[in-house]
Design an enzyme around this catalytic site. Sequence first.
Site, PDB file in Angstrom:
ATOM      1  N   THR A  80       0.864  -1.185   0.000  1.00  0.00           N
ATOM      2  CA  THR A  80       0.000   0.000   0.000  1.00  0.00           C
ATOM      3  C   THR A  80       0.891   1.222   0.000  1.00  0.00           C
ATOM      4  OG1 THR A  80      -1.749  -1.161   1.198  1.00  0.00           O
ATOM      5  CG2 THR A  80      -1.826   1.237   1.204  1.00  0.00           C
ATOM      6  N   LYS A 115      -7.508   1.326  -2.519  1.00  0.00           N
ATOM      7  CA  LYS A 115      -7.092   0.820  -1.206  1.00  0.00           C
ATOM      8  C   LYS A 115      -6.986   1.964  -0.196  1.00  0.00           C
ATOM      9  CE  LYS A 115      -5.491  -1.689   2.121  1.00  0.00           C
ATOM     10  NZ  LYS A 115      -4.177  -2.344   2.122  1.00  0.00           N
ATOM     11  N   LYS A 138       0.269   5.408   8.562  1.00  0.00           N
ATOM     12  CA  LYS A 138       0.968   5.573   7.289  1.00  0.00           C
ATOM     13  C   LYS A 138      -0.023   5.620   6.130  1.00  0.00           C
ATOM     14  CE  LYS A 138       2.216   2.185   4.928  1.00  0.00           C
ATOM     15  NZ  LYS A 138       1.801   1.398   3.722  1.00  0.00           N
TER      16      LYS A 138
END
Length: 317
Positions: free
Chosen positions: A116, A192, A267
């Site tokens: 990701t 995502k 993050k």
Amino acid sequence: MSATKAATTGLNATYGFIGLGHMGYPMAVNLRSKIPRSARLVVFDTNRAVSDKLAEQFDGVEVANTAREVAEKSATIVTVLPRPQHVQSVIRSMLQPTKLPLDGLDKKRLFIDCSTIDPGTSGALAEEVKFSGQGDFVDAPMSGGAVGARDATLTFMVGASEELKDRVHAVLIMLGKKIVFVGPQTSGVKAKLANNYILAIANIGAAEAMRMATAWNIDITTLTDIINSSTGRCWPTEANHPVPGIIQDSPSSRGYTGGFATALMNKDLHLALMGAAQAGFEPSLGRVAHELYCEVEKDEEMKNQDCSVMYKFLGGR
């Protein structure tokens, strides 16, 4: 296209896997279990011990000393890495200093990045791979957590061109149960990040609601049953409950171990905010949530615990 048809002989029958962490290791196990016995799996991780463990567990696993070696010996390479800089470093190290060998390949190398990362980095790497003439790069981040990685029930969100869909699907279906082709390259990471943006906020909402219940002397189990049959129903209350003991196999019931680390959640939230800003949109709730996750990250223990530790953090406040 089946995995057996995708793998023939030589390099065409060799898969590479880089990043044997919390998610990557069980994914590599599933890949090795499902590719033909005659095929090879070449693996690399900065932690040599986990690579050696996989090689001891299965026949047909070769441990590489570098990411470049994985690329030299593989036709299809899967990467599962923590942060954009790690993906950037690994991809560039595979492409340099000279062009990868083509002998034994009947089609371009395929780089499938399941990390990701932000759309900017993903798009730039895809261009670098294309410009180098050494293969094709697609983004395929996943959802489903450690359990999904172990049970091969992950959902993959893929950004890829039409001509690569069959080949990508043949690989990812061995690692998950649902492969969604969202659009061209970078579409997968965008989807995502949008998903994880919701999760980051819902995680805080669930933790705060449970703290309210505690303050109001409402039974947590009763409230959870109500929520999960009402409009507040969400993944943090159904599968990843923040209160220990409500769901027996949830990270909170294991001392907040395993699961999705707070630092990684933060993050992803940061990357979502960054990607949104690049597209000219400024989210509001996400910025407040990011500030709160940054507070949690100041605790050296909590930053590495499952994000549901937010409930414990709020109690401490």
